[in-house]
Enzyme design. Structure first.
Site, PDB file in Angstrom:
ATOM      1  N   HIS A 167       0.829  -1.219   0.000  1.00 16.38           N
ATOM      2  CA  HIS A 167       0.000   0.000   0.000  1.00 16.38           C
ATOM      3  C   HIS A 167       0.862   1.267   0.000  1.00 16.38           C
ATOM      4  O   HIS A 167       0.431   2.304   0.484  1.00 16.38           O
ATOM      5  CB  HIS A 167      -0.952   0.042   1.200  1.00 16.38           C
ATOM      6  N   SER A 288      15.815  21.650 -15.815  1.00 18.92           N
ATOM      7  CA  SER A 288      14.689  22.534 -16.091  1.00 18.92           C
ATOM      8  C   SER A 288      15.218  23.816 -16.717  1.00 18.92           C
ATOM      9  O   SER A 288      16.298  24.290 -16.371  1.00 18.92           O
ATOM     10  CB  SER A 288      13.966  22.849 -14.786  1.00 18.92           C
ATOM     11  N   LYS A 294      17.003  21.651 -10.679  1.00 21.29           N
ATOM     12  CA  LYS A 294      16.245  20.449 -11.024  1.00 21.29           C
ATOM     13  C   LYS A 294      17.052  19.365 -11.722  1.00 21.29           C
ATOM     14  O   LYS A 294      17.894  19.625 -12.552  1.00 21.29           O
ATOM     15  CB  LYS A 294      15.075  20.826 -11.942  1.00 21.29           C
ATOM     16  N   GLU A 301       9.636   8.653 -16.651  1.00 20.50           N
ATOM     17  CA  GLU A 301       8.331   9.296 -16.894  1.00 20.50           C
ATOM     18  C   GLU A 301       7.848   9.018 -18.311  1.00 20.50           C
ATOM     19  O   GLU A 301       6.675   8.718 -18.550  1.00 20.50           O
ATOM     20  CB  GLU A 301       8.430  10.812 -16.683  1.00 20.50           C
TER      21      GLU A 301
END
Ligand code: ARG
Length: 479
Positions: A167, A288, A294, A301
């Site tokens: 979970h 970024s 970043k 992704e």
């Protein structure tokens, strides 16, 4: 008589133009052409045509001079395509008619004899099977490399313990190696699935002709063998009319992507500052344009995103087939872009993830910290009481109350002193201390398939042996 572009001998005439009075509408030509994508099958088409022509000559259906001219002509065309010099013509619809027309233009009547005892319907089914077979073998090799990367992770950092989750909540400690071997298993099944799919793919439809078979005395088995097929299809209507082999393949690709996507999701989480479990290699991340700090996990992704794309193709293919009466229908031309894009997407995703996985590094300090919080060893305390004679349900209750007390005080079980632990239940003694450490917890799980270090090192050996036996680069590979 109207425009005779559809027939006659003009260079633009359709191979099927004989019964037509009018030329095909330009828009219809554009609408129905598949040459710009199915040209990807050119090599398979040439292979199949060469085998077919050789068989026709063996059977005395065409002369051996014609067969030789066809074979040489096709080799020339192959050279032109490879050199980027072949003139593809959309008005000739597809890869099959482009190649056949070019052949006839080169060698005359012999070229026009190639299509004897054959139809584009069995031709395209054959080409597609050759293509899928080739892609299965290529993907199998890429999956092998991905599994090697998992195994590499499992072998490095042999004693590293990480939190296991259910979970997405802290559950029990597991070995880093155990975690990577879980992925090894998923892709092992994926490879087995592809090998099984390959058996049904590797069947030769050639000789089914348009739908009913042919009256010529062809030798289907000879062609099948020449093309490396395991056998011939047993029903001509089925052989030209179904694409279940493509659906099965794309469904196997979907499962590969599903597994990659789960891995990706985990890597996105694990590389975040909230988790901080792993460092992804710089070469697989991007920055970024506005936020200088970043480092984004774009590769996982994108793999996660592309998974939807492959599922979409699976759904298109299933829907494409569901309403088709026997046998061939032109709808089937729509199978190719879905197939090609699914293959491209899956192959690239597997390849890029293999490179990424091989270079992931853990943050052991952070993992050490995390593994000691969140009551990961509560089950071990309960099991300890069971071993001392308490029924498991009661042990569960005792430990549950202990956890509640710890939560009130803002401490972990491992923060309690021996005395405090012993006061939880009369059966608890000093030996409890080694049971509730992450190391003790892992070591206790000795059963096969568990995370105990002995079980894991056996799993590593088994994985090594499996890879050895299923190495696509070695001669004794099982698939
Ligand atoms: N381009 C067609 C396809 O991909 C080839 C077969 C066409 N056959 C026909 N009778 N129109 O399905």
């Amino acid at each position: 008589m109207a425009d005779k572009q559809a027939t006659g001998n003009s260079a633009n005439a359709k191979p099927w133009g004989g019964r037509f009075q009018e030329a095909t509408e330009k828009l219809v030509e554009k609408f129905s052409a598949s040459e710009h994508f199915d040209r990807r099958l050119w090599d398979h088409d040439i292979q199949a045509s060469k085998a077919h022509a050789a068989m026709l000559a063996r059977q005395g259906i065409i002369s051996s001079e014609d067969a030789r001219a066809i074979s040489n002509g096709l080799d020339e065309i192959r050279g032109e395509i490879e050199a980027g010099k072949f003139q593809w013509r959309p008005e000739l619809e597809d890869v099959h008619m482009n190649i056949e027309r070019a052949l006839s233009e080169k060698i005359g009547d012999a070229g026009k004899r190639l299509h004897t005892a054959r139809s584009r319907n069995d031709q395209v089914a054959t080409d597609a099977r050759l293509y899928v077979r080739e892609r299965i073998d290529c993907l199998n090799a890429k999956l092998h490399a991905l599994q090697e990367a998992f195994l590499h992770q499992a072998r490095s950092h042999a004693n590293l313990i990480i939190p296991g989750f259910t979970h997405l909540q802290h559950a029990q400690p597991v070995l880093w190696a155990h975690h990577w071997l879980a992925y090894f298993q998923m892709f092992k099944r994926d490879r087995e699935r592809l090998a099984d799919c390959r058996k049904r793919v590797n069947i030769c439809p050639l000789g089914s002709a348009a739908l009913a078979g042919t009256g010529f005395l062809i030798d289907r088995n000879w062609v099948a063998e020449a093309l490396g097929f395991d056998g011939i299809s047993e029903n001509s209507l089925d052989a030209v009319g179904d694409r279940d082999f493509i659906i099965e393949f794309v469904s196997s690709l979907s499962l590969v992507m599903m597994h990659l996507s789960r891995l990706s999701e985990e890597l996105v989480l694990w590389s975040s500052s909230e988790f901080g479990f792993v460092e992804l290699p710089d070469g697989y991340c991007t920055g970024s344009s506005i936020m200088p700090q970043k480092k984004n996990p774009d590769v996982p992704e994108l793999v996660r995103g592309k998974t939807g794309r492959v599922y979409g193709h699976l759904m298109s293919l299933l829907t494409l087939m569901k309403g088709l009466p026997l046998a061939y229908n032109r709808d089937l031309q729509e199978d190719k872009e879905a197939l090609f894009d699914a293959v491209d997407t899956a192959e690239m995703s597997v390849e890029v993830m293999a490179g990424l996985v091989a270079r992931i590094s853990p943050h052991p300090e952070r993992l050490g910290q995390v593994v000691n919080t969140g009551f990961l060893t509560a089950t071990d305390l309960a099991d300890y009481l069971v071993e001392k004679g308490l029924p498991f349900r009661e042990a569960h209750e005792v430990v549950g109350r202990a956890v509640a007390q710890c939560l009130d005080r803002g401490v972990e079980l491992t923060d309690l002193s021996v005395e405090e632990l012993c006061s939880l239940h009369p059966l608890i003694a000093e030996d409890v201390m080694k049971v509730i450490t992450p190391e003790g917890s892992v070591e206790a799980r000795k059963c096969p398939g568990g995370t105990g270090s002995q079980a894991v090192s056996e799993a590593v050996s088994q994985a090594e042996a499996w890879l050895e036996q299923n190495n696509p680069r070695s001669a004794n590979a099982a698939n």
